[in-house]
Design a protein around this motif. Structure first.
Motif, short mmCIF file in Angstrom:
data_model
loop_
_atom_site.label_atom_id
_atom_site.label_comp_id
_atom_site.label_asym_id
_atom_site.label_seq_id
_atom_site.Cartn_x
_atom_site.Cartn_y
_atom_site.Cartn_z
N GLU A 12 0.82 -1.20 0.00
CA GLU A 12 0.00 0.00 0.00
C GLU A 12 0.86 1.26 0.00
OE1 GLU A 12 0.36 -1.39 4.31
OE2 GLU A 12 0.11 -2.28 2.32
N VAL A 13 2.03 1.19 0.65
CA VAL A 13 2.93 2.34 0.67
C VAL A 13 3.53 2.57 -0.72
CG1 VAL A 13 5.04 3.29 1.66
CG2 VAL A 13 3.42 2.07 3.13
N GLN A 14 3.94 1.49 -1.36
CA GLN A 14 4.51 1.62 -2.70
C GLN A 14 3.47 2.18 -3.67
OE1 GLN A 14 5.97 -2.23 -3.76
NE2 GLN A 14 7.83 -2.05 -2.50
N ALA A 15 2.22 1.71 -3.53
CA ALA A 15 1.16 2.22 -4.40
C ALA A 15 0.91 3.70 -4.14
CB ALA A 15 -0.13 1.42 -4.19
N ALA A 16 0.98 4.13 -2.87
CA ALA A 16 0.79 5.54 -2.54
C ALA A 16 1.89 6.40 -3.11
CB ALA A 16 0.70 5.71 -1.02
N VAL A 17 3.14 5.91 -3.07
CA VAL A 17 4.27 6.66 -3.61
C VAL A 17 4.12 6.82 -5.12
CG1 VAL A 17 6.77 6.61 -4.00
CG2 VAL A 17 5.83 5.98 -1.76
N ARG A 41 -0.54 9.59 -0.05
CA ARG A 41 0.60 10.51 -0.19
C ARG A 41 0.10 11.93 -0.08
NH1 ARG A 41 3.26 10.30 -5.82
NH2 ARG A 41 1.50 11.72 -6.24
N LEU A 42 0.71 12.70 0.85
CA LEU A 42 0.32 14.10 1.05
C LEU A 42 1.07 15.00 0.09
CD1 LEU A 42 0.27 14.14 4.97
CD2 LEU A 42 -1.61 13.62 3.36
N GLU A 43 0.70 16.30 0.11
CA GLU A 43 1.31 17.25 -0.82
C GLU A 43 2.79 17.45 -0.56
OE1 GLU A 43 -0.88 20.85 -0.63
OE2 GLU A 43 -2.72 20.00 -1.52
N GLY A 45 4.82 15.18 0.22
CA GLY A 45 5.51 13.95 -0.10
C GLY A 45 5.48 12.90 0.98
N SER A 46 5.01 13.27 2.18
CA SER A 46 4.95 12.28 3.26
C SER A 46 3.79 11.32 3.02
CB SER A 46 4.78 12.99 4.60
OG SER A 46 3.59 13.75 4.63
N ILE A 47 3.83 10.17 3.66
CA ILE A 47 2.83 9.12 3.48
C ILE A 47 2.08 8.91 4.80
CG2 ILE A 47 2.40 6.71 2.87
CD1 ILE A 47 3.42 8.34 0.56
N VAL A 48 0.78 8.99 4.71
CA VAL A 48 -0.07 8.68 5.86
C VAL A 48 -0.62 7.26 5.65
CG1 VAL A 48 -2.14 9.26 7.15
CG2 VAL A 48 -0.66 11.07 6.28
N ARG A 49 -0.44 6.42 6.65
CA ARG A 49 -0.88 5.02 6.53
C ARG A 49 -1.84 4.70 7.67
NH1 ARG A 49 1.51 0.27 8.63
NH2 ARG A 49 0.98 -1.63 7.47
N LEU A 50 -3.05 4.23 7.32
CA LEU A 50 -4.06 3.88 8.31
C LEU A 50 -4.33 2.38 8.26
CD1 LEU A 50 -6.62 6.76 7.53
CD2 LEU A 50 -4.82 6.74 9.28
N SER A 51 -4.78 1.85 9.39
CA SER A 51 -5.10 0.42 9.46
C SER A 51 -6.41 0.24 10.22
CB SER A 51 -3.99 -0.35 10.15
OG SER A 51 -3.84 0.07 11.50
#
Length: 220
Positions: A12-17, A41-43, A45-51
């Motif tokens: 999911e992180v790779q897909a967000a990037v 992915r935020l503006e 460039g950081s990644i927010v990941r929820l579960s």
């Protein structure tokens, strides 16, 4: 996300990037809990990941193959169409009046059945008419006999009786059971003929001598 370097290999992180967002569902090996993950992915460039943990049923629905969903959809539609087609086929048969089958509006494939029912109905009507005619002829013949006439079934019940017999045995009306009558002579000869033997007796009644002859009748 804290420790993003440790999570950069997650799907999911790779897909967000790559595309801006991604999601995945995984089961925990140690706890046996299925969890849904979502990464954005935020503006900056950081990644927010929820579960979010999901139930076993919901997990099964999420992980079901699209091909299986398509199969279920096709099966549901096919079942509904088959039910509708069967109802349309059966409806004319259920609504058919067997006395007047030609009055029902039906489809071409059912025409031979309707025709066959009509033919059988006409045949039955003709046979009933013939039976009624023979019954009238038989009644006319026996009613004009001077001799008494009684026809019994195998249980001793009177099926047919003429006027002469009723004048001698008024209790022997149609539908009566001769085996239950008080006249012992009549009961004895009725039992004799029902056992398959011909019987004959002479008795006195109304100051006259009478002869009663009984014979079994066999159908072939």
């Amino acid at each position: 996300v804290t420790g993003l370097s440790n999570q950069s290999g997650l799907a999911e992180v790779q897909a967000a990037v790559e595309s801006g967002s991604g999601q995945a569902t995984r089961a925990s090996d140690d706890e046996g809990v299925t969890t849904m993950y979502y990464a954005k992915r935020l503006e900056d460039g950081s990644i927010v990941r929820l579960s979010n943990p999901v139930s076993a049923m919901r997990s099964a629905l999420i992980t079901v193959s699209p091909v299986l969903w398509l199969f279920i959809l096709v099966l549901t539609i096919s079942g509904a169409l088959a039910f509708r087609a069967a109802k349309q086929i059966i409806w004319p048969i259920n609504e058919m009046d067997l006395d007047h089958p030609e009055e029902i509006k039906t489809y071409q494939e059912l025409t031979p059945l309707v025709t066959r029912i009509q033919e059988q109905r006409l045949t039955i009507d003709e046979q009933i008419e013939i039976l009624h005619l023979r019954q009238k002829e038989f009644s006319a013949l026996t009613d004009n006999m001077h001799e008494g006439f009684l026809l019994l079934d195998r249980d001793g019940v009177v099926l047919s009786v003429n006027a002469s017999a009723l004048s001698l045995l008024p209790e022997a009306v149609q539908g009566a059971n001769l085996l239950l009558q008080e006249d012992e002579d009549v009961k004895n000869i009725a039992n004799q003929v029902l056992s398959g033997e011909r019987g004959e007796i002479t008795f006195t009644k109304y100051d006259r001598n009478w002869q009663l002859v009984a014979s079994p009748v066999y159908s072939h």
